[in-house]
Design an enzyme around this catalytic site. Structure first.
Site, PDB file in Angstrom:
ATOM      1  N   TYR A 114       0.864  -1.187   0.000  1.00  0.00           N
ATOM      2  CA  TYR A 114       0.000   0.000   0.000  1.00  0.00           C
ATOM      3  C   TYR A 114       0.893   1.227   0.000  1.00  0.00           C
ATOM      4  O   TYR A 114       1.571   1.516   0.978  1.00  0.00           O
ATOM      5  CB  TYR A 114      -0.888  -0.049   1.240  1.00  0.00           C
ATOM      6  CG  TYR A 114      -2.065   0.905   1.276  1.00  0.00           C
ATOM      7  CD1 TYR A 114      -2.246   1.902   0.321  1.00  0.00           C
ATOM      8  CD2 TYR A 114      -3.014   0.803   2.291  1.00  0.00           C
ATOM      9  CE1 TYR A 114      -3.331   2.755   0.372  1.00  0.00           C
ATOM     10  CE2 TYR A 114      -4.105   1.654   2.355  1.00  0.00           C
ATOM     11  CZ  TYR A 114      -4.259   2.631   1.397  1.00  0.00           C
ATOM     12  OH  TYR A 114      -5.326   3.485   1.455  1.00  0.00           O
ATOM     13  N   LYS A 123      -0.675  -1.155  -4.305  1.00  0.00           N
ATOM     14  CA  LYS A 123      -1.760  -0.209  -4.525  1.00  0.00           C
ATOM     15  C   LYS A 123      -1.182   1.191  -4.326  1.00  0.00           C
ATOM     16  O   LYS A 123      -0.618   1.485  -3.270  1.00  0.00           O
ATOM     17  CB  LYS A 123      -2.897  -0.446  -3.530  1.00  0.00           C
ATOM     18  CG  LYS A 123      -3.982   0.643  -3.587  1.00  0.00           C
ATOM     19  CD  LYS A 123      -4.863   0.616  -2.353  1.00  0.00           C
ATOM     20  CE  LYS A 123      -5.866   1.759  -2.360  1.00  0.00           C
ATOM     21  NZ  LYS A 123      -6.618   1.847  -1.087  1.00  0.00           N
TER      22      LYS A 123
END
Length: 295
Positions: free
Chosen positions: A137, A165
């Site tokens: 992330y 992400k």
């Protein structure tokens, strides 16, 4: 893109709360069913939009367990298992795996954690041993750690690390990650069509909570390289997706979802419902979208 485990739209589903601030599982089931009917085929439970940091460990695990049970194989299930202690992340990941999750999203070490590449690599190596595909992330504005192309190269050597992400909100930096050839997922709502055109492999999309039909249609059009159709759909989505990104993101998603009919109650304290004076702007941004979502 066909080799990627989580292509297309992965809905970072808002966790519904009742008036007392408890997780409303009846509403969760109703919303999941409606999102499935709208074409959503992958859910991320206990996401940032789902207020992961304001759920206890037990609540997050129960949310993932019940969410997977409701989905019941009809869509993919991803769980956020972020925590301060790596041992907690591993335990949460094992429990998510046992509950039926097919992948996990995990923040890098945060709140005075290591910021050097080796420290981050060691962290994700430990998490990956739990046996689920791990989505890193990248949200440097929140945690102070940036995933660079060089770091992504190293992370991708870890068995089980499947993608990053990127919620940094900088298209040029995301494009640099995409150029590494590793799997990259966009997490910045205003960048969606541009990230898809640049070649991102999937989306983890919080704003899709209030526009599932239109978001699914946009992703399908992009998959077919129908860029004129993508632009037409983005013209409908852009006013709200840009507005929610300007501030009070979670509160704005909850407010917009309520206006469109996918209500999840109010965000949990210490967040509050979106200030009343901000609702008219949200409502105006949704005018055309609400008509389409009602079809």
């Amino acid at each position: 893109m066909s080799d990627f485990q989580f292509p297309g739209l992965n809905l970072a589903i808002a966790t519904p709360f009742d008036d007392a601030g408890r997780i409303d599982y009846a509403r969760l089931e109703d919303n999941v069913e409606r999102y499935l009917a709208a074409g959503v085929r992958s859910f991320l439970f206990s996401s940032g939009t789902g207020m992961h940091v304001y759920l206890s460990k037990e609540e997050s695990e129960e949310l993932i367990r019940r969410g997977a049970r409701i989905v019941n194989g009809r869509a993919k299930v991803i769980a956020q298992t972020s925590a301060l202690l790596v041992e907690d992340v591993v335990e949460r990941t094992v429990r998510a795996r046992d509950a039926g999750a097919e992948g996990v999203m995990v923040l890098p070490p945060f709140f005075e954690g290591p910021t050097d590449d080796q420290g981050i690599l060691d962290f994700y190596s430990e998490v990956a041993k739990a046996g689920l595909p791990v989505i890193g992330y990248n949200v440097p504005q929140a945690v102070g750690v940036a995933v660079t192309p060089e770091l992504l190269d190293k992370l991708s050597e870890i068995p089980g690390f499947c993608a990053v992400k990127d919620s940094g909100g900088d298209l040029a930096k995301q494009a640099a990650l995409i150029r590494t050839g590793h799997f990259v997922m966009n997490g910045a709502d205003p960048l969606v069509p541009y990230a898809l055109y640049a070649g991102c492999d999937g989306l983890i999309w919080g704003g899709a909570n209030f526009a599932p039909k239109t978001c699914v249609a946009l992703v399908e059009a992009a998959a077919g390289h129908k860029w004129e159709e993508v632009r037409a759909l983005w013209k409908i989505l852009e006013p709200s997706m840009g507005l929610i990104w300007e501030g009070d993101y979670v509160q704005s998603v909850y407010a917009a979802a309520d206006l469109v009919g996918y209500g999840a109650g109010a965000p949990r304290k210490p967040l509050r419902a979106l200030a009343p004076e901000k609702l008219p702007a949200i409502r105006r941004s949704l005018e055309t979208l609400m008509e389409r979502e009602a079809i």
